[in-house]
Design a protein around this motif. Structure first.
Motif, PDB file in Angstrom:
ATOM      1  N   ALA A 118      -5.703  -6.699   4.592  1.00 36.88           N
ATOM      2  CA  ALA A 118      -4.854  -6.109   3.550  1.00 36.88           C
ATOM      3  C   ALA A 118      -4.588  -4.635   3.818  1.00 36.88           C
ATOM      4  N   ALA A 119      -5.571  -3.911   4.345  1.00 36.14           N
ATOM      5  CA  ALA A 119      -5.376  -2.500   4.670  1.00 36.14           C
ATOM      6  C   ALA A 119      -4.333  -2.342   5.775  1.00 36.14           C
ATOM      7  N   LEU A 120      -4.385  -3.203   6.787  1.00 39.01           N
ATOM      8  CA  LEU A 120      -3.415  -3.127   7.879  1.00 39.01           C
ATOM      9  C   LEU A 120      -2.016  -3.512   7.402  1.00 39.01           C
ATOM     10  N   VAL A 121      -1.929  -4.532   6.540  1.00 35.58           N
ATOM     11  CA  VAL A 121      -0.628  -4.916   5.988  1.00 35.58           C
ATOM     12  C   VAL A 121      -0.057  -3.790   5.139  1.00 35.58           C
ATOM     13  N   SER A 122      -0.902  -3.142   4.344  1.00 35.71           N
ATOM     14  CA  SER A 122      -0.448  -2.013   3.532  1.00 35.71           C
ATOM     15  C   SER A 122       0.063  -0.877   4.400  1.00 35.71           C
ATOM     16  N   LEU A 123      -0.597  -0.660   5.530  1.00 37.83           N
ATOM     17  CA  LEU A 123      -0.162   0.396   6.445  1.00 37.83           C
ATOM     18  C   LEU A 123       1.253   0.116   6.961  1.00 37.83           C
ATOM     19  N   VAL A 124       1.508  -1.121   7.358  1.00 37.02           N
ATOM     20  CA  VAL A 124       2.846  -1.497   7.836  1.00 37.02           C
ATOM     21  C   VAL A 124       3.882  -1.335   6.730  1.00 37.02           C
ATOM     22  N   LEU A 125       3.534  -1.785   5.523  1.00 38.21           N
ATOM     23  CA  LEU A 125       4.475  -1.706   4.404  1.00 38.21           C
ATOM     24  C   LEU A 125       4.719  -0.261   3.973  1.00 38.21           C
ATOM     25  N   GLU A 126       3.694   0.569   4.039  1.00 36.60           N
ATOM     26  CA  GLU A 126       3.888   1.987   3.705  1.00 36.60           C
ATOM     27  C   GLU A 126       4.834   2.654   4.690  1.00 36.60           C
ATOM     28  N   ASP A 127       4.713   2.326   5.963  1.00 37.54           N
ATOM     29  CA  ASP A 127       5.630   2.876   6.958  1.00 37.54           C
ATOM     30  C   ASP A 127       7.058   2.414   6.675  1.00 37.54           C
ATOM     31  N   ALA A 128       7.225   1.129   6.343  1.00 29.17           N
ATOM     32  CA  ALA A 128       8.548   0.613   6.011  1.00 29.17           C
ATOM     33  C   ALA A 128       9.096   1.267   4.748  1.00 29.17           C
ATOM     34  N   ASP A 129       8.222   1.572   3.790  1.00 24.76           N
ATOM     35  CA  ASP A 129       8.642   2.222   2.554  1.00 24.76           C
ATOM     36  C   ASP A 129       9.067   3.670   2.795  1.00 24.76           C
ATOM     37  N   ALA A 130       8.336   4.357   3.669  1.00 22.83           N
ATOM     38  CA  ALA A 130       8.635   5.765   3.939  1.00 22.83           C
ATOM     39  C   ALA A 130       9.850   5.946   4.847  1.00 22.83           C
ATOM     40  N   ASN A 131      10.105   4.945   5.677  1.00 24.28           N
ATOM     41  CA  ASN A 131      11.229   5.045   6.627  1.00 24.28           C
ATOM     42  C   ASN A 131      12.108   3.796   6.530  1.00 24.28           C
ATOM     43  N   PRO A 132      12.801   3.636   5.414  1.00 25.16           N
ATOM     44  CA  PRO A 132      13.556   2.396   5.201  1.00 25.16           C
ATOM     45  C   PRO A 132      14.724   2.213   6.156  1.00 25.16           C
ATOM     46  N   ASP A 133      15.191   3.301   6.780  1.00 23.88           N
ATOM     47  CA  ASP A 133      16.330   3.209   7.686  1.00 23.88           C
ATOM     48  C   ASP A 133      15.919   2.980   9.134  1.00 23.88           C
ATOM     49  N   LEU A 134      14.607   2.837   9.387  1.00 26.89           N
ATOM     50  CA  LEU A 134      14.111   2.635  10.749  1.00 26.89           C
ATOM     51  C   LEU A 134      13.351   1.320  10.837  1.00 26.89           C
ATOM     52  N   PRO A 135      13.418   0.673  11.999  1.00 28.04           N
ATOM     53  CA  PRO A 135      12.613  -0.546  12.169  1.00 28.04           C
ATOM     54  C   PRO A 135      11.133  -0.197  12.263  1.00 28.04           C
ATOM     55  N   VAL A 136      10.282  -1.127  11.859  1.00 24.40           N
ATOM     56  CA  VAL A 136       8.844  -0.916  11.954  1.00 24.40           C
ATOM     57  C   VAL A 136       8.396  -1.165  13.391  1.00 24.40           C
TER      58      VAL A 136
END
Length: 350
Positions: free
Chosen positions: A113-131
């Protein structure tokens, strides 16, 4: 590992009562959805500005509440040997074996869950960039919550390793070590939310308060889940563990209430351009906060009923409806955790 144990007078079913976990998870999902509805206006797309996808907006708080649920189960299972005490060691062996296995599974879920949250936080902070891995690396380098999630994942992995050793070697692996690792893993995320950006003259107090709030809430809920999940049908062990848990929970209830009220006031008071008592009733953050207070108060009342009305009968090993009352308490606490998962990231003023 046997599912039942037979004494001279009765056969005791010691299978874990997993519906309790379903109630906790269901309450958490309800809390997340209610909180998202209260903050929907803050997530409205602005023309010309890329917004995170709906999957990210919903998935991020769900992943955060999964972190909370996994952490409280891990902590609760780690505390169980202390709640049981040293009497009836032979009778406890099967229960503690279950607890060690559940703790390893929940710690593994905590890690994922911590790793999934990390990926989702990156997607949330940079919505215009691919993860991408490089993007996540940059997020970790520059954002405190990203660094905290990495620490949480590493500590959860350490717990998994220690927990697996405990599964193989039993209580030869000190329970104090498991408790220490589990509790330490709680701390990094608690200092990366709103409290880290409050009024400078109260910042240290705010950080300490939020850490106490998280620790008390997790020990209260996790201890209750561990006791009722594994001991509800064994009156002998329940009569030993529940009084110890009840004393710990009483302290935790007051800590959760006092620190929760302070933390809410602290965040609203430290927001420029708004009176805290107005924002409390006019913003999504304030309404979620009110919901959390109601949930904690209701859970405290349910816990008080168990302690003052049912506990004396439990100590005498009489039949009670404790499973029903504690299930309601766990469900209400689940809603509170769901609200909290959104609250930590909710804009205070919209």
């Amino acid at each position: 590992m046997t599912a039942t144990a037979t004494t001279a007078t009765t056969s005791v079913d010691r299978r874990p009562r997993y519906p309790l976990v379903y109630t906790l998870a269901g309450g958490s999902i309800v809390g997340v959805l209610v909180a998202l509805a209260l903050t929907a206006s803050a997530n409205t797309a602005v023309p010309g500005i890329q917004s995170p996808s709906a999957a990210v907006l919903v998935g991020l708080p769900l992943s955060r509440v999964l972190i909370d649920l996994a952490s409280l189960v891990t902590v609760g299972m780690s505390l169980l040997p202390k709640l049981l005490g040293t009497e009836h060691r032979k009778r406890q062996s099967g229960v503690l074996a279950h607890a060690r296995v559940i703790a390893v599974v929940s710690a593994a879920v905590w890690l994922v869950a911590a790793l999934v949250s990390l990926v989702l936080e990156d997607a949330d902070a940079n919505p215009d960039l691919p993860v991408t891995m490089s993007g996540i690396g940059r997020y970790i380098q520059t954002i405190g919550s990203g660094q905290a999630l990495v620490v949480v994942a590493c500590c959860a992995l350490v717990y998994v390793v220690i927990g697996l050793l405990a599964v193989r070697q039993g209580e030869l692996i000190p329970v104090e070590l498991r408790i220490t690792v589990a509790v330490f893993t709680l701390l990094p995320l608690s200092v990366t939310g709103h409290a880290a950006f409050g009024p400078a003259n109260l910042e240290d107090i705010g950080l300490i308060s939020i850490e106490m709030h998280v620790l008390a809430a997790v020990c209260w809920t996790g201890g209750l889940v561990a006791v009722m999940l594994l001991l509800a049908m064994d009156r002998t062990l329940l009569s030993e563990a529940l009084p110890r848990f009840s004393r710990m929970a009483t302290v935790c209830v007051f800590l959760v209430g006092i620190t929760g009220l302070f933390n809410g006031w602290y965040e609203l008071y430290g927001t420029p351009g708004v009176h805290w008592y107005v924002a409390l009733f006019t913003t999504g953050y304030g309404l979620i906060l009110i919901g959390k207070v109601v949930c904690v108060g209701l859970a405290g009342l349910l816990g008080g009923y168990t302690r003052f009305r049912l506990l004396p009968k439990i100590v005498e090993r009489k039949a009670t409806a404790v499973a029903l009352w504690t299930t309601m308490e766990v469900g209400v606490l689940g809603v509170a955790f769901g609200l909290a998962a959104v609250l930590v990231r909710a804009p205070i003023v919209t």
